[in-house]
Enzyme design. Structure first.
Site, PDB file in Angstrom:
ATOM      1  CG  ASP A 132      -0.046  62.189  61.902  1.00  0.00           C
ATOM      2  OD1 ASP A 132      -1.398  61.976  62.768  1.00  0.00           O
ATOM      3  OD2 ASP A 132       0.631  61.085  62.424  1.00  0.00           O
ATOM      4  CG  HIS A 148      19.582  75.693  69.482  1.00  0.00           C
ATOM      5  ND1 HIS A 148      20.139  77.240  69.295  1.00  0.00           N
ATOM      6  CD2 HIS A 148      20.226  74.292  68.477  1.00  0.00           C
ATOM      7  CE1 HIS A 148      20.908  76.401  68.317  1.00  0.00           C
ATOM      8  NE2 HIS A 148      21.121  75.231  67.929  1.00  0.00           N
ATOM      9  CB  CYS A 184      22.241  81.072  71.682  1.00  0.00           C
ATOM     10  SG  CYS A 184      21.948  78.985  70.663  1.00  0.00           S
ATOM     11  CG  ASP A 209       5.579  66.122  60.295  1.00  0.00           C
ATOM     12  OD1 ASP A 209       6.142  65.859  58.208  1.00  0.00           O
ATOM     13  OD2 ASP A 209       5.889  65.227  60.345  1.00  0.00           O
ATOM     14  CB  CYS A 239      22.381  80.704  66.869  1.00  0.00           C
ATOM     15  SG  CYS A 239      20.985  80.497  67.648  1.00  0.00           S
ATOM     16  CB  CYS A 262      17.639  80.521  70.029  1.00  0.00           C
ATOM     17  SG  CYS A 262      18.584  79.150  70.645  1.00  0.00           S
TER      18      CYS A 262
END
Lengths: 389, 389
Positions: free
Chosen positions: B94, B339, B313, B270, B308, B310
């Site tokens: 940025d 997560h 999880c 973002d 989920c 991931c």
């Protein structure tokens, strides 16, 4: 006689140094071994994958902390500490004694047990040999430690004699109370301060219960006594411990102390030091410790340690790690913790290899030679990018 | 005309929603994409391997923070932010403007630039369009943002008009100053608050420099205005932006807002939200947010989210994660952060898939239906081990 749940196989002796294998309900452990400490059901900063990757074969859990939070009853509902924390390899739990004596703000040692105040909320608590075993039964660790008194390193003979005798009485109560003797191995703890005869007394009393013990720990060292006293006691007591059981030196994580202990026949060690100093910005190197948080490393583009093959040293530079620590970033603490654990875990793996090759003393001497170099080494002194030294 | 270092290929439109590919000097990015924020040269709590594993193709770096610490000059000595942090994929930086306006304790906006006090030590600092680009040139990011003024969401037309005009003049100075135009793509930032005509004014002024821009950002949304105003502006301005360049909505990380933005043609977003709320104990689920730190989840042995896939999880239970957070353990913050990032990164990957299959609106509606259930869902309400609900 019942078969013990934790067994030891001696593969090779090199002097008194031993290479062996411990078998537990959750798998085997090659010794000598360094065991990372997972105080609150997690080795601070690490994931289980990272622990496996850096070579950990067993971790510790902390009875005192887990009893207070989240409570051992809760962990039992999840099926024990392995399932709660998703760590599938061996776990050793301490008895809570050390924390009661070091963290509890008020305390009263009685024959029945110890009164203390929780460090979390000041609430009055009581722990006895039976309570310690009950908690560890709930946690379901592979190795359960007896509840003992751990006196300060400079305790007098007069203080130690009744303390040892009480610790022996407590040991009997632990053995009697233990509810899962075929699933969790009990380790006795030899006390006796810096006095050879008192160490003998403690061990002689405990070994009368030998058939109930899967292993022996040496407690009450690295608690403030002089280094030469510690080394003298290690040399005296370690070789006397039963050859067919693992020997665990509690709370030692200084590389030179660890090698000294291995030389005399110690198989297992643990310490919070590598994780604690890591989080505060100090890392092990083959030339001694390095305070990576120091400003002088800001422009150093070398890895933490010379020739280290760990994930951190293969990927990150000193200047970046130093920045992360200064900025209070979690990744900084993760990287230093990982490197420090790798350093100690692999120090023991290399010691094992040397024992198997009959050259432990050469290995130890070479390590000490480098480790004592400190600032005489160009690897400890900071270097700026582009600088030629 | 010079070839721009960052290019966009539109693969498919579904209504105004777009699936495409951005090509940068450090690799390709499939869009729409959520970009994790690495404020101080690290996405808080994560390693680069974890970011790759959860699907991140680009991360942000923060000009303001990195300029103050460790300084962009230091990072330049290491060869730029990629080499310093060992992240080899694309980086967007940025301009520092947002932090100057939100963190700087004292400030003075002048034609030349902005005076502010460092949040670290209170020291007086000055940042101008040229300084912002100089810093970003030092950091070596793939995508460089123009230095703009970011007014609050409720700013009046009277405030916004001169602000937009100054932002346009600053944009020209940025374009002129940019030292690495073939290596780092410049993104313009369209301002204009909640007024359609002012958004048009800002974009019309900026597009006169279109040949210098690799992409366009929509700034000044999600900064305190009403949700309906944000949605109205997104619907108005996004489809007008050049079709052959990526469109970046700054600072948005709420799932419903993200899907709304994608519907109107946004490609990149973002936000610090997934990492920040994660560290404080809140996680995304398909049924809405869940405050995992609440005592009611202590005995819940389900994974964070229903279905989920991931790493967290697949491995850890709510009760354990809740314990880690309560105990202040780093691993707790790591797991919730992982997560949450996975949730948003994969929300965008799934949106992309839906666009490619011509069913984005159905995907969006299905997601909203579940996400709005909240406490009406059995997955948000706590469950104790063994309880049948």
């Amino acid at each position: 006689m019942q078969k013990l749940p934790v067994t030891y196989e001696l593969l090779k002796k090199n002097g008194n140094a031993r290479a062996g294998v411990i078998t537990t309900p959750h798998g085997k452990i090659e010794t000598p071994v360094f065991m990372p400490v997972g105080t609150q059901g997690t080795v601070k900063g690490m994931s289980k994958e990272e622990l496996l990757e850096l070579g950990s074969e067993i971790i510790l859990g902390n009875t005192y902390h887990l009893h207070l939070r989240p409570t051992d009853e809760l962990i039992a509902k999840f099926g024990g500490l392995h399932k709660f924390s998703a760590w599938e390899k061996p776990i050793l739990t301490d008895s809570g004694g050390f924390q009661v004596f070091s963290l509890g703000t008020i305390r009263k040692i009685k024959e029945e047990g110890v009164e203390f105040a929780s460090h979390l909320d000041g609430s009055k608590r009581f722990i006895s040999p039976e309570k310690s075993i009950e908690i560890q039964n709930n946690l379901g660790s592979d190795i359960v430690m007896l509840f003992d008194e751990c006196p300060p390193g400079q305790s007098s003979r007069e203080y130690l004699i009744p303390s040892i005798e009480r610790t022996t009485r407590w040991a009997k109560r632990c053995v009697t109370y233990h509810k899962r003797p075929t699933e969790q191995g009990l380790f006795a703890i030899v006390q006796g301060g810096i006095y050879e005869d008192l160490r003998d007394k403690s061990f002689d009393e405990l070994k009368e219960m030998d058939e109930s013990f899967s292993g022996y720990a040496i407690g009450g060292l690295a608690v403030g006594e002089k280094k030469e006293d510690m080394y003298r006691i290690l040399k005296h007591i370690t070789p006397k411990l039963p050859e067919n059981k693992p020997r665990y030196l509690m709370g030692v994580g200084e590389p030179l102390d660890m090698l000294e202990a291995v030389e005399h026949g110690v198989d297992m060690m643990d310490c919070v030091q590598p994780t604690r100093i890591g989080r505060h910005g100090t890392v092990f190197t083959k030339y001694g410790k390095l305070v990576i948080k120091n400003a002088s490393y800001a422009e150093d583009d070398r890895p933490l340690d010379d020739g280290c093959n760990c994930y951190v040293c293969r990927n990150y530079k000193r200047g970046y790690i130093r920045h992360l620590l200064k900025a209070g970033e979690i990744l900084g603490q993760r990287l230093t913790t990982y490197h420090n654990l790798y350093f100690l875990v692999n120090l023991m793996k290399n010691a094992r290899k040397a024992i198997l090759e009959d050259k432990f003393i050469e290995f130890k001497e070479e390590f000490i030679k480098n480790y004592s170099l400190g600032k005489q080494s160009e690897w400890i002194n900071p270097k700026k990018i582009g600088e030629n030294k």
